[in-house]
Design a protein around this motif. Structure first.
Motif, mmCIF file in Angstrom:
data_model
loop_
_atom_site.group_PDB
_atom_site.id
_atom_site.type_symbol
_atom_site.label_atom_id
_atom_site.label_comp_id
_atom_site.label_asym_id
_atom_site.label_seq_id
_atom_site.Cartn_x
_atom_site.Cartn_y
_atom_site.Cartn_z
ATOM 1 N N CYS A 144 8.983 19.906 -10.555
ATOM 2 C CA CYS A 144 10.317 19.580 -11.230
ATOM 3 C C CYS A 144 10.553 18.046 -10.449
ATOM 4 N N GLU A 145 11.238 17.269 -10.639
ATOM 5 C CA GLU A 145 11.303 15.431 -10.564
ATOM 6 C C GLU A 145 12.037 15.998 -8.878
ATOM 7 N N ASP A 146 13.109 16.595 -8.663
ATOM 8 C CA ASP A 146 13.212 16.672 -7.551
ATOM 9 C C ASP A 146 12.304 17.111 -6.152
ATOM 10 N N PHE A 147 11.220 18.022 -6.722
ATOM 11 C CA PHE A 147 10.403 17.810 -5.856
ATOM 12 C C PHE A 147 8.891 16.938 -5.444
ATOM 13 N N LEU A 148 9.208 16.717 -6.523
ATOM 14 C CA LEU A 148 8.294 15.256 -6.948
ATOM 15 C C LEU A 148 8.806 14.742 -5.199
ATOM 16 N N LEU A 149 10.275 14.478 -5.395
ATOM 17 C CA LEU A 149 10.857 12.976 -4.482
ATOM 18 C C LEU A 149 10.867 13.520 -3.302
ATOM 19 N N ARG A 150 11.059 14.355 -2.819
ATOM 20 C CA ARG A 150 11.056 15.146 -1.615
ATOM 21 C C ARG A 150 9.700 15.241 -0.959
ATOM 22 N N LEU A 151 8.784 15.260 -1.775
ATOM 23 C CA LEU A 151 6.816 15.081 -1.523
ATOM 24 C C LEU A 151 6.949 14.089 -0.938
ATOM 25 N N ASN A 152 7.649 13.362 -2.221
ATOM 26 C CA ASN A 152 6.834 11.440 -2.138
ATOM 27 C C ASN A 152 7.276 10.543 -0.852
ATOM 28 N N LYS A 153 8.893 11.271 -1.503
ATOM 29 C CA LYS A 153 9.908 10.242 -0.719
ATOM 30 C C LYS A 153 10.242 9.014 -1.240
ATOM 31 N N SER A 154 9.790 8.925 -2.583
ATOM 32 C CA SER A 154 9.488 7.419 -2.985
ATOM 33 C C SER A 154 9.748 7.081 -4.680
ATOM 34 N N PRO A 155 11.246 7.000 -5.072
ATOM 35 C CA PRO A 155 10.963 7.043 -7.002
ATOM 36 C C PRO A 155 10.374 6.432 -7.591
ATOM 37 N N TYR A 156 9.388 5.045 -6.807
ATOM 38 C CA TYR A 156 8.551 4.426 -7.417
ATOM 39 C C TYR A 156 7.287 5.309 -7.847
ATOM 40 N N VAL A 157 6.624 5.891 -6.990
ATOM 41 C CA VAL A 157 5.168 6.508 -6.319
ATOM 42 C C VAL A 157 6.200 8.003 -8.036
ATOM 43 N N VAL A 158 7.040 8.367 -7.779
ATOM 44 C CA VAL A 158 7.298 9.583 -8.722
ATOM 45 C C VAL A 158 7.292 8.633 -10.355
ATOM 46 N N GLU A 159 7.930 8.434 -9.935
ATOM 47 C CA GLU A 159 7.441 7.353 -11.663
ATOM 48 C C GLU A 159 6.430 6.799 -12.044
ATOM 49 N N LYS A 160 5.787 6.883 -11.309
ATOM 50 C CA LYS A 160 4.416 6.414 -11.067
ATOM 51 C C LYS A 160 3.654 7.641 -11.561
ATOM 52 N N VAL A 184 0.865 -1.278 -0.465
ATOM 53 C CA VAL A 184 -0.195 -0.262 -0.207
ATOM 54 C C VAL A 184 0.983 1.392 0.108
ATOM 55 N N ARG A 185 0.544 2.636 -1.239
ATOM 56 C CA ARG A 185 2.045 3.117 -1.067
ATOM 57 C C ARG A 185 0.823 4.466 -0.824
ATOM 58 N N THR A 186 1.634 5.558 -0.880
ATOM 59 C CA THR A 186 0.899 6.374 -0.619
ATOM 60 C C THR A 186 0.978 7.832 -1.803
ATOM 61 N N PHE A 187 0.227 8.022 -2.293
ATOM 62 C CA PHE A 187 0.672 8.962 -3.224
ATOM 63 C C PHE A 187 0.402 10.970 -3.110
ATOM 64 N N LEU A 188 0.848 11.708 -3.068
ATOM 65 C CA LEU A 188 1.026 12.992 -3.213
ATOM 66 C C LEU A 188 1.026 13.614 -4.249
#
Length: 281
Positions: free
Chosen positions: A201-217, A106-110
């Motif tokens: 920005c992808e870096d912002f998405l990563l700081r927000l979600n803390k998951s490369p998998y979620v960012v990729e999705k 179960v993953r959290t998406f932001l």
């Protein structure tokens, strides 16, 4: 490189010629002189304040103020319970959250969302679906006093710089020209004709979600657009006005059935602003 003071003066003259006598940018002109603000406002500059500056910009004082705006937007959006964050005259950011069962977990998406300001959207009937804010979400604004903690300028200078930048932005849009408005480390608001895209920005998405998998999705499913794609967004003119740097950037040229009508008008607008229409950045 274009002198900002000269560019602004020519836009003011252009506005006067068109009957828009209220088009004035006194603070931007002062900030553009030798890249310095008022002498008295340069006291007590700390190393932390200067870190916000973007040395690659031709007009660092203006960009420094807007970098602080971006910093405070980002701080709010990264809170544990992020509020909706308003940048007056530009729009409102907020975060959409949901859970999804992905790869046995179960993953959290932001997902960051942006609602275009009512000051911008009517300028040329822009096609932009502003997502509604949840009724129970807390709302905050980036105030001038917050920005004062980061920059070596008075509250009056900060307030006038931001408002005049937005007025210049509106003026360019009314002339039917295309723009990129960059919020440092957050993303880019790209406007092409009536089409509006907020890319992040992808870096912002990563700081927000803390998951490369979620960012990729988020990116592969086009729930969020990467700001790296913005540089590839074509324009009928082959260029865009970039804020808050006050630069004209080359982009791919988009073929249009109305080019014969639009391009001569664009050339005349550039000429009145002291810029050659066939030049590049």
């Amino acid at each position: 490189m274009t002198n900002l003071e000269t560019l602004i003066t020519n836009v003011e003259l252009c506005g006067t010629a068109c009957g828009c006598s209220t088009v004035r940018f006194p603070t931007l002109k002062k900030l553009s002189v030798n890249g310095k603000a008022f002498g008295s406002s340069l006291r007590n500059i700390t190393a932390d304040k200067m870190k916000l500056d973007m040395s690659s910009s031709s007009f660092p004082d203006v960009v420094t103020i807007w970098s602080s705006v971006s910093k405070h937007v980002q701080q709010h959006l990264l809170e544990r319970e992020p509020p909706a964050v308003s940048v007056t005259g530009l729009g409102i950011f907020h975060i959409q959250k949901w859970l999804s069962f992905e790869n046995g977990k179960v993953r959290t998406f932001l997902r960051p969302l942006f609602s275009l300001s009512r000051s911008v959207a009517p300028i040329r009937d822009m096609q932009y679906a502003s997502p509604p804010l949840p009724d129970d979400i807390k709302k905050v604004s980036v105030t001038y006093r917050k920005i004062l903690s980061d920059v070596p300028y008075s509250e009056e200078v900060v307030k006038n710089c931001m408002q005049e930048t937005l007025n210049f932005f509106y003026f360019i849009l009314r002339n039917r020209e295309d723009t990129n408005f960059i919020l440092k480390d957050i993303g880019t608001l790209a406007i092409r004709g009536k089409d509006v895209t907020m890319a992040f920005c992808e870096d912002f998405l990563l700081r927000l979600n803390k998951s490369p998998y979620v960012v990729e999705k988020l990116l592969t499913r086009k729930w969020v657009i990467s700001d790296e794609e913005v540089s590839l967004y074509p324009s009928c003119f082959g260029r865009v006005h970039q804020f808050p740097q006050f630069e004209i950037r080359t982009v791919p040229r988009r073929a249009s059935l109305t080019d014969e009508e639009i391009f001569p008008e664009f050339e005349r607008a550039l000429s009145s602003m002291g810029i050659r229409g066939n030049g590049s950045d």
